[in-house]
Design a protein around this motif. Structure first.
Motif, PDB file in Angstrom:
ATOM      1  N   MET A 188      17.037 -10.846  30.560  1.00  0.00           N
ATOM      2  CA  MET A 188      17.394 -10.607  29.161  1.00  0.00           C
ATOM      3  C   MET A 188      18.854 -10.181  29.079  1.00  0.00           C
ATOM      4  O   MET A 188      19.332  -9.459  29.946  1.00  0.00           O
ATOM      5  N   ASN A 189      19.562 -10.689  28.041  1.00  0.00           N
ATOM      6  CA  ASN A 189      20.981 -10.320  27.935  1.00  0.00           C
ATOM      7  C   ASN A 189      21.126  -8.888  27.383  1.00  0.00           C
ATOM      8  O   ASN A 189      20.140  -8.250  27.005  1.00  0.00           O
ATOM      9  N   ALA A 190      22.388  -8.420  27.317  1.00  0.00           N
ATOM     10  CA  ALA A 190      22.638  -7.019  26.942  1.00  0.00           C
ATOM     11  C   ALA A 190      22.107  -6.705  25.532  1.00  0.00           C
ATOM     12  O   ALA A 190      21.523  -5.644  25.303  1.00  0.00           O
ATOM     13  N   ASP A 191      22.285  -7.657  24.575  1.00  0.00           N
ATOM     14  CA  ASP A 191      21.808  -7.420  23.199  1.00  0.00           C
ATOM     15  C   ASP A 191      20.291  -7.274  23.152  1.00  0.00           C
ATOM     16  O   ASP A 191      19.750  -6.390  22.485  1.00  0.00           O
ATOM     17  N   GLU A 192      19.612  -8.182  23.871  1.00  0.00           N
ATOM     18  CA  GLU A 192      18.143  -8.133  23.898  1.00  0.00           C
ATOM     19  C   GLU A 192      17.666  -6.824  24.532  1.00  0.00           C
ATOM     20  O   GLU A 192      16.704  -6.209  24.080  1.00  0.00           O
ATOM     21  N   ARG A 193      18.374  -6.431  25.610  1.00  0.00           N
ATOM     22  CA  ARG A 193      17.976  -5.206  26.306  1.00  0.00           C
ATOM     23  C   ARG A 193      18.165  -3.988  25.392  1.00  0.00           C
ATOM     24  O   ARG A 193      17.331  -3.105  25.319  1.00  0.00           O
ATOM     25  N   ARG A 194      19.289  -3.982  24.653  1.00  0.00           N
ATOM     26  CA  ARG A 194      19.525  -2.852  23.733  1.00  0.00           C
ATOM     27  C   ARG A 194      18.456  -2.808  22.647  1.00  0.00           C
ATOM     28  O   ARG A 194      18.017  -1.732  22.241  1.00  0.00           O
ATOM     29  N   PHE A 195      18.068  -3.994  22.172  1.00  0.00           N
ATOM     30  CA  PHE A 195      17.014  -4.010  21.157  1.00  0.00           C
ATOM     31  C   PHE A 195      15.703  -3.482  21.750  1.00  0.00           C
ATOM     32  O   PHE A 195      14.954  -2.756  21.087  1.00  0.00           O
TER      33      PHE A 195
ATOM     34  N   ASP B 155      23.209   1.977  27.033  1.00  0.00           N
ATOM     35  CA  ASP B 155      22.680   1.246  25.864  1.00  0.00           C
ATOM     36  C   ASP B 155      22.480   2.197  24.682  1.00  0.00           C
ATOM     37  O   ASP B 155      22.778   1.855  23.534  1.00  0.00           O
ATOM     38  N   MET B 156      21.980   3.398  24.976  1.00  0.00           N
ATOM     39  CA  MET B 156      21.756   4.378  23.908  1.00  0.00           C
ATOM     40  C   MET B 156      23.094   4.795  23.275  1.00  0.00           C
ATOM     41  O   MET B 156      23.174   4.984  22.057  1.00  0.00           O
ATOM     42  N   ALA B 157      24.127   4.878  24.095  1.00  0.00           N
ATOM     43  CA  ALA B 157      25.459   5.242  23.559  1.00  0.00           C
ATOM     44  C   ALA B 157      25.940   4.173  22.584  1.00  0.00           C
ATOM     45  O   ALA B 157      26.496   4.477  21.519  1.00  0.00           O
ATOM     46  N   VAL B 158      25.716   2.889  22.935  1.00  0.00           N
ATOM     47  CA  VAL B 158      26.130   1.772  22.055  1.00  0.00           C
ATOM     48  C   VAL B 158      25.291   1.799  20.757  1.00  0.00           C
ATOM     49  O   VAL B 158      25.816   1.634  19.650  1.00  0.00           O
ATOM     50  N   LEU B 159      23.974   2.004  20.908  1.00  0.00           N
ATOM     51  CA  LEU B 159      23.095   2.054  19.722  1.00  0.00           C
ATOM     52  C   LEU B 159      23.513   3.192  18.787  1.00  0.00           C
ATOM     53  O   LEU B 159      23.488   3.049  17.562  1.00  0.00           O
TER      54      LEU B 159
END
Length: 339
Positions: free
Chosen positions: A1-8, A46-50
């Motif tokens: 899964m790419n970074a966007d999918e993983r963040r979701f 990922d949480m930091a980006v979210l």
């Protein structure tokens, strides 16, 4: 899964855990509870980006994160698969609703069901008259000078009016008036029906003109939209189970729910049978309701007769709530169209 999918996937995990535990969620808990196949450090990034994107936030006292209104919105928008009710749940819904004896009973049962299935406040709007058509008008002689009019619409709504005529009417005349009125009304939308009724006195024999004028006046009042659209509300006590979900505003929410106008506004978006609308937190235009989410839908088979839905905290089980609202509305539409 790419970074966007993983963040979701991380956002999904935070929503799921926060909804079930009401505790802010940390990266360690996500790694332990959700099989994302990445390290705690990656989840923290990922949480930091979210958080930067405004999808999650840190309550000041905690190391964990909670979803924001924007985060819930992103989650709801990606719910391509609404979790359907189980076969047993669907059967129970159908059986419970099919036991209803009339429109009032159908709506009362719907509210009870929705409140039980979602553990939120459930609300159903009575069918709006402007969207209904006349099925039949019964004219019943109570005494020779007194009639009862019973107007039945396609949505199962029944309106009764007793009319004092001031003169004696024979059975043949009553039958004649019944036939004339039904010829003018049956199968017409209510707005068109009131126009047809207004012409009635000119179409009846001269000796019935006075009576026809009285009847048409009463009928026009009955056909014109009732200003006090009726609502059925249930499960208000469910809100008090989690007072912490409404910091300082639970009383405001409960008071707002007592206002018919506020609740009708909440259902105003529900114009389409089969399409669930979700308003989250700040998206609600009614200020007192901004700590809540509203999941609503129009019910009816083909035409929307009214709206129904649930009101709860933004921390709600959206997939389960959407599925319940969708299923109950579908059965109510089927039952009312079959009546």
């Amino acid at each position: 899964m790419n970074a966007d999918e993983r963040r979701f996937a991380v956002l999904q995990a935070i929503v799921a855990d926060y909804v079930s535990t009401h505790e802010p969620v940390g990266s360690k808990a996500i790694v332990e509870r959700h099989n994302l196949g990445v390290s705690s450090a990656t989840v923290r990034n990922d949480m930091a980006v979210l958080e930067e994107d405004g999808l999650i936030a840190q309550p000041h006292t905690s190391a964990g994160r909670i979803p924001t209104d924007k985060g819930y919105r992103a989650f709801v928008d990606r719910l391509s698969q609404v979790k359907p009710l189980s076969g047993a749940e669907r059967k129970a819904v159908q059986t419970f609703l099919e036991g209803a004896v009339d429109l009032d009973d159908v709506l009362r049962r719907s509210v009870r069901l929705l409140a039980q299935l979602t553990r939120q406040v459930a609300v159903v709007q009575y069918p709006t008259l402007t969207r209904s058509t006349v099925r039949h008008l019964e004219v019943v002689s109570l005494t020779p000078a007194r009639l009862m009019l019973v107007l039945i619409t396609d949505s199962g709504r029944v309106d009764q009016r007793v009319v004092d005529l001031g003169e004696v009417l024979h059975d043949d005349d009553v039958a004649d008036l019944r036939a004339q009125i039904n010829a003018a009304l049956a199968g017409r939308a209510l707005t068109a029906a009131s126009a047809a009724v207004a012409e009635l006195p000119e179409k009846v024999p001269a000796e019935l003109r006075d009576v026809a004028t009285i009847l048409s006046t009463v009928l026009i009042e009955t056909l014109v939209e009732h200003p006090e659209e009726r609502l059925v509300l249930g499960g208000t006590a469910n809100l008090t189970r989690n007072v912490a979900d409404f910091p300082g505003s639970l009383r405001q929410v409960l008071e707002a729910l007592e206002e018919q106008v506020v609740v009708l506004k909440l259902l105003a978006a529900a114009q389409d049978p089969g399409l669930v609308t979700v308003r989250i937190g700040e998206e609600n235009e009614v200020e007192e309701m901004r700590a809540t989410s509203v999941v609503s839908i129009g019910y009816g088979a083909g035409t929307v007769l009214g709206g129904m839905g649930v009101v709860g905290p933004t921390r709600m089980d959206y997939p389960g709530t959407i599925a319940a609202v969708h299923a109950v509305a579908r059965y109510v539409g089927e039952i009312l169209s079959g009546r």
